[in-house]
Scaffold this motif. Structure first.
Motif, mmCIF file in Angstrom:
data_model
loop_
_atom_site.group_PDB
_atom_site.id
_atom_site.type_symbol
_atom_site.label_atom_id
_atom_site.label_comp_id
_atom_site.label_asym_id
_atom_site.label_seq_id
_atom_site.Cartn_x
_atom_site.Cartn_y
_atom_site.Cartn_z
ATOM 1 N N LYS A 176 15.205 -10.457 -10.136
ATOM 2 C CA LYS A 176 14.170 -9.554 -9.613
ATOM 3 C C LYS A 176 12.277 -10.202 -9.586
ATOM 4 O O LYS A 176 11.583 -10.919 -8.986
ATOM 5 N N HIS A 177 11.609 -10.055 -10.888
ATOM 6 C CA HIS A 177 10.531 -10.355 -11.260
ATOM 7 C C HIS A 177 10.488 -12.036 -11.248
ATOM 8 O O HIS A 177 9.606 -12.384 -10.451
ATOM 9 N N ALA A 178 11.171 -12.745 -11.706
ATOM 10 C CA ALA A 178 11.761 -14.560 -12.039
ATOM 11 C C ALA A 178 11.992 -14.745 -10.240
ATOM 12 O O ALA A 178 12.155 -15.990 -10.845
ATOM 13 N N GLY A 179 11.485 -14.223 -9.097
ATOM 14 C CA GLY A 179 11.843 -14.771 -8.227
ATOM 15 C C GLY A 179 11.001 -14.300 -6.928
ATOM 16 O O GLY A 179 11.781 -14.681 -5.653
ATOM 17 N N ILE A 180 9.316 -13.953 -7.891
ATOM 18 C CA ILE A 180 8.711 -14.258 -6.849
ATOM 19 C C ILE A 180 7.864 -15.404 -6.872
ATOM 20 O O ILE A 180 7.823 -15.769 -7.664
ATOM 21 N N THR A 181 7.390 -15.799 -5.340
ATOM 22 C CA THR A 181 6.045 -16.735 -5.461
ATOM 23 C C THR A 181 4.666 -16.128 -4.693
ATOM 24 O O THR A 181 5.243 -15.645 -3.714
ATOM 25 N N MET A 182 3.516 -16.422 -5.635
ATOM 26 C CA MET A 182 3.034 -16.480 -4.703
ATOM 27 C C MET A 182 2.263 -17.992 -3.754
ATOM 28 O O MET A 182 1.823 -19.058 -3.969
ATOM 29 N N LEU A 183 2.407 -17.673 -1.998
ATOM 30 C CA LEU A 183 2.073 -18.311 -1.471
ATOM 31 C C LEU A 183 0.276 -17.768 -0.078
ATOM 32 O O LEU A 183 0.281 -16.559 -0.687
ATOM 33 N N ILE A 184 -0.520 -18.831 -0.287
ATOM 34 C CA ILE A 184 -1.627 -18.128 0.274
ATOM 35 C C ILE A 184 -1.333 -19.210 1.915
ATOM 36 O O ILE A 184 -0.619 -20.221 1.832
ATOM 37 N N PHE A 185 -1.847 -18.058 3.210
ATOM 38 C CA PHE A 185 -2.224 -19.189 4.413
ATOM 39 C C PHE A 185 -2.941 -18.156 5.076
ATOM 40 O O PHE A 185 -3.501 -17.189 5.003
ATOM 41 N N ASP A 186 -3.377 -18.665 6.021
ATOM 42 C CA ASP A 186 -4.658 -18.628 7.430
ATOM 43 C C ASP A 186 -3.647 -17.466 7.974
ATOM 44 O O ASP A 186 -2.170 -17.718 8.460
ATOM 45 N N MET A 187 -4.732 -16.610 8.035
ATOM 46 C CA MET A 187 -4.256 -15.475 8.933
ATOM 47 C C MET A 187 -3.541 -15.393 10.754
ATOM 48 O O MET A 187 -3.163 -14.603 11.062
ATOM 49 N N GLN A 188 -3.797 -16.439 11.295
ATOM 50 C CA GLN A 188 -4.110 -17.486 12.378
ATOM 51 C C GLN A 188 -2.696 -18.021 12.552
ATOM 52 O O GLN A 188 -2.536 -18.941 13.822
ATOM 53 N N THR A 189 -1.884 -18.119 12.087
ATOM 54 C CA THR A 189 -0.415 -19.469 11.481
ATOM 55 C C THR A 189 0.473 -18.131 12.372
ATOM 56 O O THR A 189 0.189 -16.978 12.400
ATOM 57 N N PRO A 190 0.775 -19.140 13.927
ATOM 58 C CA PRO A 190 2.358 -18.347 14.274
ATOM 59 C C PRO A 190 2.767 -17.920 13.720
ATOM 60 O O PRO A 190 3.730 -17.988 12.997
ATOM 61 N N GLY A 191 3.062 -16.201 14.229
ATOM 62 C CA GLY A 191 4.715 -15.752 13.611
ATOM 63 C C GLY A 191 3.582 -14.275 12.499
ATOM 64 O O GLY A 191 4.166 -13.526 12.357
ATOM 65 N N VAL A 192 2.411 -14.604 12.577
ATOM 66 C CA VAL A 192 1.413 -13.340 11.164
ATOM 67 C C VAL A 192 0.926 -12.241 12.912
ATOM 68 O O VAL A 192 0.598 -12.462 13.526
ATOM 69 N N SER A 193 0.729 -11.634 12.460
ATOM 70 C CA SER A 193 0.529 -9.752 13.238
ATOM 71 C C SER A 193 0.243 -8.943 12.883
ATOM 72 O O SER A 193 1.044 -8.343 11.492
ATOM 73 N N THR A 194 -0.307 -7.662 12.623
ATOM 74 C CA THR A 194 -0.862 -6.728 12.210
ATOM 75 C C THR A 194 -1.192 -5.718 13.002
ATOM 76 O O THR A 194 -1.672 -5.909 14.499
ATOM 77 N N ARG A 195 -1.281 -4.950 12.830
ATOM 78 C CA ARG A 195 -0.674 -3.208 13.056
ATOM 79 C C ARG A 195 -2.220 -2.362 12.535
ATOM 80 O O ARG A 195 -1.720 -2.149 11.603
ATOM 81 N N PRO A 196 -2.974 -1.739 12.938
ATOM 82 C CA PRO A 196 -4.131 -1.136 11.917
ATOM 83 C C PRO A 196 -3.545 0.411 11.531
ATOM 84 O O PRO A 196 -2.708 0.974 13.130
ATOM 85 N N ILE A 197 -3.681 1.041 10.270
ATOM 86 C CA ILE A 197 -3.123 2.088 10.452
ATOM 87 C C ILE A 197 -4.295 3.189 9.868
ATOM 88 O O ILE A 197 -5.610 2.954 9.345
ATOM 89 N N LYS A 198 -3.998 4.225 11.156
ATOM 90 C CA LYS A 198 -4.808 5.505 10.922
ATOM 91 C C LYS A 198 -5.294 6.443 10.020
ATOM 92 O O LYS A 198 -3.822 6.689 9.806
ATOM 93 N N LEU A 199 -6.080 6.122 9.143
ATOM 94 C CA LEU A 199 -6.217 7.417 7.918
ATOM 95 C C LEU A 199 -6.774 8.702 8.144
ATOM 96 O O LEU A 199 -7.552 8.724 9.137
#
Ligand SMILES: Cc1cc2nc3c(=O)[nH]c(=O)nc-3n(C[C@H](O)[C@H](O)[C@H](O)COP(=O)(O)OP(=O)(O)OC[C@H]3O[C@@H](n4cnc5c(N)ncnc54)[C@H](O)[C@@H]3O)c2cc1C
Length: 372
Positions: free
Chosen positions: A164-187
């Motif tokens: 569990k805990h020992a299987g996690i990695t932090m990655l940084i990348f550009d939000m414009q990388t192909p395959g990244v998409s977002t959908r806003p949530i209204k509050l």
């Protein structure tokens, strides 16, 4: 860290590629402060910071407060990603990313929470498959603040499904990388500062690993400590840009120079005392922390007290303005009154974001007080 009531039109709404400034002065102020490295006063000057000692930074902060200078830059990069890069980043990563954070050119978002991993963050399922010189990332994040506007993301991914805990990695990348998409949530506040963020076969070069592969849990916790230290300041910076005393006199009337209603006067005094006590606590903790370091688990105290205080501030606003603070839209309300209602609703999230109050109380009990 300085907390003050900001002036209207204060801070940058957005930097980065989607920069939006509330007014031209905000942009000029940011550019001038960034040129001196004073958006990040204690960061080393080779990465764009001010190169100041903690003591010098405190003097700068005191002087800024004295002239009521606005906070030049409010950003997750400055508060969370930057300090983590300074501690865990490679020399290349620091040189590539820190100057953009100092200038407010690059905005970061946080890819931690998932539909089934919030308080139990280590339950995250977004997976990153090793493809030699890069990972392929698939999965979903949620509650990504400003994910639709941010330039880069720091995301926690699963690189080992066996542990569990020992299987996690932090990655940084550009939000414009192909395959990244977002959908806003209204509050409930009517705004949409959050997104669901989806990763579909996102190719992330290994230069985006922060720390070690499968060593992301320690890095992510360190980042959370920085978040909790700073989130109280954020709440105050975002707080209603009006002096509470003046506002109280306007709504409750004035008698001999004081707020006419004794009950409100008492409540305001209590709020101000808590605010001052919190500021002093933050200052003390900052001084106790090793120079340039983080307060560690004690940051949960700041987060807990700051969140509860800000929620109570908005309860006070509501009580003060009575039914005038219950407007959603329409002519019968000033812009300020309409904003009170939305910000009151927004303040409810203070005890959830950056770790809930219950989780922070758990941290305080176990890691600060040593209770079992
Ligand atoms: C304004 C705001 C901004 C946010 N921004 C981001 C962001 O940018 N990026 C991001 O990744 N996430 C973000 N979040 C998500 C936030 O980190 C999570 O909402 C939070 O960690 C709680 O997770 P959850 O919503 O899944 O609730 P749950 O974990 O399901 O918790 C539900 C309730 O159970 C309680 N609970 C759970 N476990 C325990 C326990 N062990 N002991 C006691 N009580 C417990 C919680 O305190 C809570 O009251 C944001 C949230 C808010 C409100």
């Amino acid at each position: 860290m300085t907390m003050r009531t900001p002036m209207p039109g204060d801070e940058t709404v957005w930097g980065g590629r989607n920069a939006v400034f509330k007014n031209p002065d905000s942009e000029l102020w940011l550019r001038r402060m960034a040129k001196k490295g004073w958006t990040a006063p204690t960061w080393p000057s080779e990465y764009g910071g001010g190169g100041l000692s903690m003591a010098e930074a405190q003097i700068l902060s005191d002087e800024m407060a004295r002239i009521n200078a606005r906070t030049p830059l409010i950003s997750m990069g400055l508060w969370m990603m930057g300090p983590v890069l300074l501690e865990y980043g490679t020399e290349e990563q620091k040189r590539e990313h820190l100057p953009g954070i100092v200038r407010g050119d690059i905005w970061w978002c946080q890819g931690y929470s998932e539909p089934n991993a919030g308080s139990d963050l280590a339950g995250l399922q977004t997976r990153a498959e090793d493809h030699g010189d890069h990972f392929v990332v698939n999965g979903q994040k949620v509650w990504t603040s400003h994910g639709d506007k941010a330039d880069w993301i720091y995301a926690l991914v699963r690189t080992n499904a066996e542990v569990k805990h020992a299987g996690i990695t932090m990655l940084i990348f550009d939000m414009q990388t192909p395959g990244v998409s977002t959908r806003p949530i209204k509050l409930i506040s009517g705004k949409s500062p959050f997104c669901e963020t989806f990763f579909d076969d996102v190719r992330v070069p290994k230069s985006g690993i922060i720390g070690e592969v499968n060593g992301g849990w320690a890095v992510s916790n360190r980042l959370l400590q920085h978040e909790r230290e700073n989130v109280a300041a954020d709440m105050f910076a975002a707080a209603k840009p009006v002096d509470l005393g003046i506002l109280s006199k306007r709504y409750a009337g004035e008698k001999d120079g004081a707020i006419a209603d004794p009950l409100l006067r008492h409540k305001l005094s209590a709020l101000r005392m808590r605010e001052d006590a919190l500021q002093l606590t933050i200052k003390r903790i900052a001084e106790e922390a090793a120079a340039g370091g983080s307060a560690g688990a004690i940051s949960s105290i700041i987060k807990f007290l700051g969140a509860e205080l800000n929620k109570d501030r908005y309860e006070y606003f509501l009580e003060l303005q009575g039914q005038q603070s219950l407007g959603w839209e329409g002519d019968g309300f000033t812009e300020e009154e309409l904003e009170t209602c939305r910000e009151w609703l927004r303040s409810k999230g203070n005890s959830i974001e950056g770790g809930t109050t219950e989780i922070n109380l758990n941290v305080i009990a176990k890691r600060v007080l040593g209770l079992r």
